[in-house]
Design an enzyme around this catalytic site. Structure first.
Site, short mmCIF file in Angstrom:
data_model
loop_
_atom_site.label_atom_id
_atom_site.label_comp_id
_atom_site.label_asym_id
_atom_site.label_seq_id
_atom_site.Cartn_x
_atom_site.Cartn_y
_atom_site.Cartn_z
N GLU A 185 31.48 -5.72 -49.37
CA GLU A 185 30.44 -5.07 -50.18
C GLU A 185 29.95 -5.90 -51.36
O GLU A 185 29.10 -5.47 -52.12
CB GLU A 185 30.97 -3.72 -50.69
N ASP A 188 36.43 4.56 -42.59
CA ASP A 188 37.87 4.35 -42.66
C ASP A 188 38.62 4.89 -41.46
O ASP A 188 39.77 4.52 -41.21
CB ASP A 188 38.44 4.97 -43.94
C1 BGC Z 1 35.60 -0.22 -49.18
C2 BGC Z 1 35.01 0.47 -47.97
C3 BGC Z 1 35.75 1.77 -47.71
C4 BGC Z 1 35.75 2.62 -48.96
C5 BGC Z 1 36.52 3.89 -48.81
C6 BGC Z 1 35.61 0.72 -50.37
O1 BGC Z 1 36.25 0.11 -51.44
O2 BGC Z 1 34.83 -1.35 -49.53
O3 BGC Z 1 35.11 -0.38 -46.85
O4 BGC Z 1 35.16 2.46 -46.68
O5 BGC Z 1 36.33 1.90 -50.02
O6 BGC Z 1 37.84 3.64 -48.51
#
Ligand code: BGC
Length: 816
Positions: A502, A364
């Site tokens: 994801e 992030d």
């Molecule tokens: C996202 C990730 C992110 C994480 C923490 C997840 O829901 O898919 O990209 O790094 O949250 O913010």
């Protein structure tokens, strides 16, 4: 934008009127106070953890490991520790029960956060069963100038009664980690070796140690009842239990006469610099601490210093957006502040405001550093050092997985080993699902990108030559070892990885984790290989030589890097117009989005919904968050075209809107980061949609749009991302080729932007309207002029100068 009646329209203050138990968790996260060293959630002082309240206190980078039994298998996890609760302050009538919001008759209740000074205030007007009305004004701070101090002040006033009251002021070490529903099945008792004691007249302390990382913390507290001389009859008692210590004060109060109760706490840990031992340091800090009033004055000054670097003013009709923007800036700088410089901490994805993602550091920071670079680059440098110190662990991680160079983990905590938990708990079904997110290797490219961006803004050659270039080269070496040659394609490939989206973790029907040739990952790898080379080129000869010898980077290896970037495979579809998210994506089925929208209304958590339905989301063209679109977020179209050209592909920037439209339709926005990216990429082609997305991102936490994630911690990436949208996206601000570039294009509703920005030794005040740009180089230490390009026209700006440009869509005219 609808202004809710719970909102004050003061753009420096977040206010809620009324008490709403269902919203308490969210408010606690939003009202968290921190100073970059520690943070405490905005829980009511009188509360303890239950289904409504969760008074968490977190130390920046304060982790501990525990073992938990997952279906008969013992798995270790590293958590951001919830430390003793110093907030606990409660009162009762001598003949009554402890006042609790849930059991009292609440006549009036409001809570507000003053963003200017970082002080929260609660106004509580309650009555007990006997009709005795009491007003309390509670104020609280976590000190920005004295990072070890926190303080609470109560103005206590009996409205229609006189009598004896008891005040209980505690340090509660019975706490455990239980702030996130999904992790409740995991062990959460991190603290041991509790030691309690008293010092001086009104001082108590509690010392604890974490069970595995052996971090010690001492909290000391001093409580005072004021005005002291009017209470000759205060009865004081100290309560010491095994993991808990408190002081109780019983004294008479009179109708309509205000009493002030102050609790000052100090917190010292074995990780601190310049300390002897935690107990004596915490006690010393209490003995030297000032009154609440004096502390709040200095708190105000300390926050003014921060705001002078980063306040971002906008004009878009209502003050609501302005307040939220400031709330986001506030959260960023209370998570990571000047007090964090030199601490060994990274950027936690949820701030230090809750326990989601175990307080870990993911990718992030790529959404956060751009903003920090423009206001406090010293802090970015310190946060990048968190990565540098873990380079060796990343090397080991690469080696252990059969690669060269350094492979940073997807989730990082104390020492930089991979902390991704092997299972994911679906609260909708109660199932543990396998989690393969550790192969989100794209985090490495983000780290490399961050190093280079920091260097672009600061020109910090020392950092680059001592640390930054080494990180970049090791990551490039990793990508070069991860890429494989496909004889069939006559191209290099990057296989068995997961991209930012994801939802796609493997091919349908396959048990093997990972997908192949994720376009984002492959393009980023090209970028890394090219820029790692550039990093060595800009170094002086000695550093270049020493570094390449030390890292065993030969000429042949560099040729291989070129070969890989020039022959990387990028999947395309629709006759080369659409960048395909990954190889094989085109074979997936289209999802019936209408069905899911009709069935579930809100489908941000589409992944969980489909898991509950027993449907494998991998089979569908459905993304959780921006993936291909990340490319348009990180790169200008010119840069992107060059990256494609490097790999031998022709990409026409005219096709960008097509790609945006294609993926926008197929994204559930299950990550708050997604709306930031979509807003960004639409800024040029769909200004209205961009503004709409910006507004959704702006209320992500304020409205808890994901329905329950904000109580577990705010979303720092999305918060910083919204500010960055104002600062860089709508202004078209870029830092490249040693110059500042502006290409403004404001959404219709946004008529004015003003903020200070730092660039290579200059502080520039930036003021933009729909047709005028004003740059004032108001202070700084550099006497060198800087090159500024406004809509591609070059100008120069020196310290003390102001330049005004009139512009419209095509042209620009400099006035002064
Ligand atoms: C996202 C990730 C992110 C994480 C923490 C997840 O829901 O898919 O990209 O790094 O949250 O913010």
């Amino acid at each position: 934008m609808v202004l809710t009646d719970t909102m004050s329209d003061d753009h420096w203050r977040l206010t809620y009127n009324g008490y709403d138990p269902a919203k308490e968790g969210q408010r606690e996260a939003l009202f968290t106070l921190g100073n970059g060293y520690f943070a405490s959630r905005g829980a009511a002082e009188e509360s303890t953890a239950n289904h409504i309240h969760y008074p968490g206190t977190y130390l920046a980078g304060g982790y501990n490991r525990l073992n938990s039994d997952i279906g008969g298998k013992v798995i270790e996890h590293e958590d951001l520790v919830n430390w003793p609760n110093w907030l606990l302050l409660k009162w009762k009538h001598e003949d009554g029960d402890w006042m609790e919001l849930e059991t009292s008759n609440i006549i009036e209740y409001s809570q507000s956060l003053d963003l200017r000074s970082g002080i929260i205030e609660r106004q509580i007007h309650t009555a007990d069963k006997k009709g005795r009305e009491t007003r309390i004004i509670s104020r609280r701070l976590v000190h920005m100038r004295y990072p070890h101090l926190g303080a609470i002040q109560w103005h206590f006033k009996p409205q229609n009664w006189s009598g004896n009251i008891t005040v209980h002021s505690a340090l509660d070490g019975t706490v455990r980690n239980s702030g996130v529903d999904k992790y409740r099945k995991l062990e959460g008792k991190h603290l041991r070796k509790h030691q309690t004691g008293q010092f001086k007249e009104n001082g108590i302390y509690l010392k604890v140690e974490t069970s595995q990382s052996e971090t010690r913390m001492c909290q000391a507290a001093g409580t005072a009842i004021l005005p002291g001389d009017s209470f000759s009859s205060i009865k004081k008692e100290t309560i010491e239990a095994e993991e808990y210590i408190a002081q109780e004060f019983t004294f008479p109060v009179k109708e309509n006469r205000e009493v002030i109760i102050e609790k000052i706490i100090a917190l010292s840990t074995s990780k601190d610099h310049a300390i002897s031992d935690t107990v004596s340091e915490a006690q010393k800090a209490i003995s030297r601490a000032m009154s609440f009033e004096e502390l709040s004055k200095e708190q105000n000054e300390a926050w003014q210093e921060i705001w002078s670097r980063c306040d971002t003013e906008i004009n878009c009709g209502t003050s609501h957006e302005q307040m939220l923007l400031r709330l986001h800036i506030f959260h960023l700088f209370q998570t990571l502040s000047p007090n964090s410089i030199d601490l060994d901490v990274g950027v936690p994805s949820r701030g230090w405001t809750g326990e989601a993602y175990w307080g870990h550091v993911l990718w992030d920071e790529v959404f956060i550093f751009p903003l920090m670079n423009l206001s406090l680059p010293e802090l970015t440098r310190s946060l990048l050092m968190y990565r540098y110190r873990r380079l060796h662990e990343a090397r080991h991680n690469a080696l252990a997985n059969g690669y060269k160079g350094a492979m940073y983990p997807w989730q990082s905590g104390s020492n930089g080993r991979e902390e991704t938990f092997g299972f994911h708990y679906n609260v909708l079904t109660g199932n543990w699902i396998r989690n393969d997110f550790q192969i989100q290797h794209h985090v490495n490219s983000a780290i490399c990108y961050n190093v280079w961006q920091y260097f672009q803004v600061t020109g910090d050659y020392e950092f680059l030559s001592f640390y930054g270039a080494e990180i970049m080269l090791e990551i490039a070496t990793f990508w070069a070892s991860k890429a494989t040659w496909s004889e069939h394609k006559r191209k290099y490939e990057i296989n068995h990885i997961i991209g930012p989206d994801e939802y796609h973790t493997r091919y349908p029907g396959s048990d093997k984790p990972g997908i192949n040739n994720n376009a984002y990952t492959n393009i980023m790898a090209i970028w890394v290989l090219k820029h790692a080379r550039r990093a060595i080129e800009v170094l002086d000869e000695r550093s270049r030589l020493q570094l390449t010898i030390r890292l065993r980077i030969t000429k042949e290896e560099l040729y291989r890097w070129d070969d890989i970037s020039q022959n990387m495979f990028i999947p395309f579809s629709c006759g080369g117009k659409i960048i395909t998210q990954f190889e094989g994506y085109d074979d997936l089925k289209e999802l019936d989005w209408n069905y899911y929208k009709q069935q579930y209304g809100e489908i941000l958590r589409l992944g969980g919904i489909m898991e509950k339905e027993g449907v494998d989301i991998n089979r569908f063209k459905a993304a959780k968050q921006a993936d291909v679109l990340m490319l348009f977020y990180l790169f200008s179209s010119t840069e992107l075209v060059q990256l494609f050209e490097t790999a031998g592909y022709k990409f026409d920037p005219k096709d960008i809107p097509l790609n945006i439209e294609y993926y926008e339709k197929r994204t559930s926005h299950g990550s708050t980061l997604s709306k930031v990216v979509n807003s960004w990429v639409m800024a040029r082609c769909h200004r209205d949609k961009s503004w709409h997305n910006f507004n959704t991102a702006l209320v992500s936490d304020f409205e808890d749009i994901q329905g329950g994630t904000t109580p577990e911690g705010i979303h720092l990436g999305a918060m910083a991302g919204t500010v960055d949208l104002i600062q860089r996206c709508y202004t078209g601000l870029e830092m490249r080729e040693g110059a500042l570039w502006f290409n403004p294009q404001l959404p219709d509703d946004l008529t004015e932007i003003e903020y200070p920005l730092y660039y290579r030794g200059h502080w520039i005040r930036f003021h933009l309207t729909q047709n005028q740009l004003k740059l004032t180089c108001y202070t700084g230490w550099s006497d060198e002029s800087i090159d500024v390009y406004v809509k591609e026209h070059r100008y120069q700006l020196k310290k003390g100068e102001e330049k005004i440009f009139q512009y419209d869509k095509k042209m620009v005219k400099a006035e002064k």
